[in-house]
Design a protein around this motif. Structure first.
Motif, PDB file in Angstrom:
ATOM      1  N   ASP A 176      -0.627  15.168   9.816  1.00 26.96           N
ATOM      2  CA  ASP A 176      -1.429  14.355  10.733  1.00 26.96           C
ATOM      3  C   ASP A 176      -2.359  13.510  10.009  1.00 26.96           C
ATOM      4  OD1 ASP A 176      -2.816  16.545   9.495  1.00 26.96           O
ATOM      5  OD2 ASP A 176      -3.811  17.015  11.155  1.00 26.96           O
ATOM      6  N   GLN A 177      -2.734  13.742   8.692  1.00 22.31           N
ATOM      7  CA  GLN A 177      -3.524  13.056   7.948  1.00 22.31           C
ATOM      8  C   GLN A 177      -2.967  11.817   7.562  1.00 22.31           C
ATOM      9  OE1 GLN A 177      -6.087  14.961   5.039  1.00 22.31           O
ATOM     10  NE2 GLN A 177      -5.970  16.859   6.229  1.00 22.31           N
ATOM     11  N   ALA A 178      -1.528  11.868   7.098  1.00 18.88           N
ATOM     12  CA  ALA A 178      -0.694  10.841   6.656  1.00 18.88           C
ATOM     13  C   ALA A 178      -0.574   9.871   7.899  1.00 18.88           C
ATOM     14  CB  ALA A 178       0.726  11.312   6.038  1.00 18.88           C
ATOM     15  N   ALA A 179      -0.285  10.395   8.964  1.00 17.91           N
ATOM     16  CA  ALA A 179      -0.172   9.605  10.208  1.00 17.91           C
ATOM     17  C   ALA A 179      -1.282   8.621  10.595  1.00 17.91           C
ATOM     18  CB  ALA A 179       0.480  10.181  11.257  1.00 17.91           C
ATOM     19  N   HIS A 180      -2.545   9.389  10.279  1.00 22.07           N
ATOM     20  CA  HIS A 180      -3.529   8.822  10.648  1.00 22.07           C
ATOM     21  C   HIS A 180      -3.977   7.539   9.419  1.00 22.07           C
ATOM     22  CE1 HIS A 180      -8.045   8.257  11.145  1.00 22.07           C
ATOM     23  NE2 HIS A 180      -8.426   8.659   9.875  1.00 22.07           N
ATOM     24  N   LYS A 181      -3.882   7.888   8.330  1.00 23.48           N
ATOM     25  CA  LYS A 181      -4.051   6.834   7.581  1.00 23.48           C
ATOM     26  C   LYS A 181      -3.034   5.544   7.609  1.00 23.48           C
ATOM     27  CE  LYS A 181      -5.869   9.601   3.466  1.00 23.48           C
ATOM     28  NZ  LYS A 181      -6.972   8.633   3.073  1.00 23.48           N
ATOM     29  N   LEU A 182      -1.698   6.110   7.898  1.00 26.92           N
ATOM     30  CA  LEU A 182      -0.567   4.773   7.963  1.00 26.92           C
ATOM     31  C   LEU A 182      -0.933   4.327   9.291  1.00 26.92           C
ATOM     32  CD1 LEU A 182       2.012   3.667   7.480  1.00 26.92           C
ATOM     33  CD2 LEU A 182       3.262   5.616   8.927  1.00 26.92           C
ATOM     34  N   ALA A 183      -1.699   4.817  10.312  1.00 23.69           N
ATOM     35  CA  ALA A 183      -2.016   3.912  11.380  1.00 23.69           C
ATOM     36  C   ALA A 183      -2.980   3.004  11.061  1.00 23.69           C
ATOM     37  CB  ALA A 183      -2.218   4.707  12.586  1.00 23.69           C
ATOM     38  N   TRP A 184      -4.152   3.492  10.410  1.00 26.53           N
ATOM     39  CA  TRP A 184      -5.150   2.918  10.002  1.00 26.53           C
ATOM     40  C   TRP A 184      -4.865   1.515   9.193  1.00 26.53           C
ATOM     41  CZ3 TRP A 184      -7.791   0.672   6.026  1.00 26.53           C
ATOM     42  CH2 TRP A 184      -9.182   0.203   6.549  1.00 26.53           C
ATOM     43  N   ASN A 232       0.940  -1.152   0.079  1.00 26.59           N
ATOM     44  CA  ASN A 232       0.142   0.102  -0.176  1.00 26.59           C
ATOM     45  C   ASN A 232       0.945   1.270   0.108  1.00 26.59           C
ATOM     46  OD1 ASN A 232      -1.603  -1.861   1.558  1.00 26.59           O
ATOM     47  ND2 ASN A 232      -3.275  -0.486   0.703  1.00 26.59           N
ATOM     48  N   CYS A 233       0.217   2.381  -0.602  1.00 31.06           N
ATOM     49  CA  CYS A 233       1.292   3.600  -0.986  1.00 31.06           C
ATOM     50  C   CYS A 233       0.382   4.711  -0.196  1.00 31.06           C
ATOM     51  CB  CYS A 233       1.656   3.641  -2.280  1.00 31.06           C
ATOM     52  SG  CYS A 233       2.658   5.339  -2.462  1.00 31.06           S
ATOM     53  N   ILE A 234       1.087   5.399   0.614  1.00 34.61           N
ATOM     54  CA  ILE A 234       0.499   6.897   0.611  1.00 34.61           C
ATOM     55  C   ILE A 234       1.592   8.042   0.186  1.00 34.61           C
ATOM     56  CG2 ILE A 234      -0.025   8.527   2.515  1.00 34.61           C
ATOM     57  CD1 ILE A 234      -0.472   5.924   4.486  1.00 34.61           C
ATOM     58  N   SER A 235       1.090   8.809  -0.766  1.00 40.82           N
ATOM     59  CA  SER A 235       2.163   9.540  -1.342  1.00 40.82           C
ATOM     60  C   SER A 235       1.742  11.162  -1.043  1.00 40.82           C
ATOM     61  CB  SER A 235       2.060   9.198  -2.812  1.00 40.82           C
ATOM     62  OG  SER A 235       0.704   9.570  -3.435  1.00 40.82           O
ATOM     63  N   ASN A 236       2.601  11.781  -1.734  1.00 41.05           N
ATOM     64  CA  ASN A 236       2.625  13.420  -1.610  1.00 41.05           C
ATOM     65  C   ASN A 236       2.375  13.882  -0.164  1.00 41.05           C
ATOM     66  OD1 ASN A 236       2.587  15.934  -2.832  1.00 41.05           O
ATOM     67  ND2 ASN A 236       0.130  15.881  -2.941  1.00 41.05           N
ATOM     68  N   VAL A 237       3.113  13.229   0.826  1.00 37.98           N
ATOM     69  CA  VAL A 237       3.224  13.879   2.084  1.00 37.98           C
ATOM     70  C   VAL A 237       3.955  14.837   2.051  1.00 37.98           C
ATOM     71  CG1 VAL A 237       3.853  13.002   4.519  1.00 37.98           C
ATOM     72  CG2 VAL A 237       3.048  11.445   2.925  1.00 37.98           C
TER      73      VAL A 237
END
Length: 258
Positions: A217-225, A204-209
């Motif tokens: 805060d939103q990136a950390a929230h998605k990462l933890a979930w 899984n990828c979360i980009s453009n942080v």
């Protein structure tokens, strides 16, 4: 009557809503000089992001100030030129560092890896504040394992690191390929049961942080979930969708594994 050399663009009012290069105007058949200069600056910033080495010692000091230990490793790419010309070398650990990790205590759950990737500036700016936010919503064994700092690393190097440390899950923070409007954007890759040979479809990828993109805060929230869901479901990649609730609707309590 005074004549304007630069012809206005009807999209001019939209520029306040995006960093994309729109409504640049025209001077005859060419761009205005100011826009040409801005493009040259953006191109130089993107090149600098790729070629500037990451100061691992400074990053380690930042993490230590936050109470996180770290361990430095390197890939098989001996220098930046080989890293750029031979992507395969950036995906594997140097043999000495592979032996070093093999001698480390086994991770019971999660290993965090930070690699310079294609933008050391993104890692310098965003890795520490993102991890600080992540710690605020992740209450497991994050502090019991050192953060691995990898020089000349690509995404797949996390597979070998996670496998050697026996982690159920590896989280990789890496500098993304710079764009002409975002030379310092951080990416996050999450892989369950890491081992050499994992495909990108298994991550899984979360980009453009970055503050101008996806805030910390939103990136950390998605990462933890996603980490929680991956550990509970035993899967990442195409088998795991990001169904995390909007941040403003989440409980302020820290996320724990069931």
């Amino acid at each position: 009557m005074q004549r304007h050399v630069v012809r206005p663009d009807p999209w001019e009012s939209l520029r306040q809503h995006t960093s994309a290069r729109i409504a640049l105007g025209r001077v005859g058949a060419s761009l205005p000089t100011a826009e040409v200069l801005r493009l040259g600056l953006a191109h130089a910033q993107a090149r600098d992001a790729v070629h500037t080495p990451l100061d691992l010692a400074a990053l380690a000091a930042q993490l230590q100030a936050d109470g996180l230990s770290s361990l430095q490793v390197r890939s098989q790419a001996a220098h930046r030129q080989s890293y750029l010309l031979r992507p395969d070398l950036g995906r594997r650990l140097h043999v000495d560092d592979a032996a070093l990790l093999s001698a480390q205590p086994r991770a019971t759950e999660l290993v965090i890896l930070v690699a310079d990737g294609l933008s050391s500036e993104a890692v310098r700016l965003h890795a520490q504040p993102l991890l600080a936010q992540f710690r605020a919503c992740w209450a497991t064994d994050l502090q019991s394992n050192p953060v691995i700092l990898a020089a000349q690393g690509r995404v797949a190097i996390g597979d070998e690191v996670g496998s050697l440390l026996g982690a159920r899950l590896v989280v990789l923070l890496i500098g993304e390929r710079p764009g002409l409007s975002s030379p310092a954007s951080l990416g996050i890759y999450i892989t369950y049961a890491p081992q050499i040979g994992r495909m990108d479809s298994e991550r899984n990828c979360i980009s453009n942080v970055r503050p101008e993109g996806l805030p910390y805060d939103q990136a950390a929230h998605k990462l933890a979930w996603l980490c929680r869901a991956a550990l509970q479901g035993g899967v990442t990649g195409v088998g795991l969708k990001d169904d995390s609730p909007a941040l403003e609707h989440t409980s302020p309590e820290r996320l724990h594994l069931d």
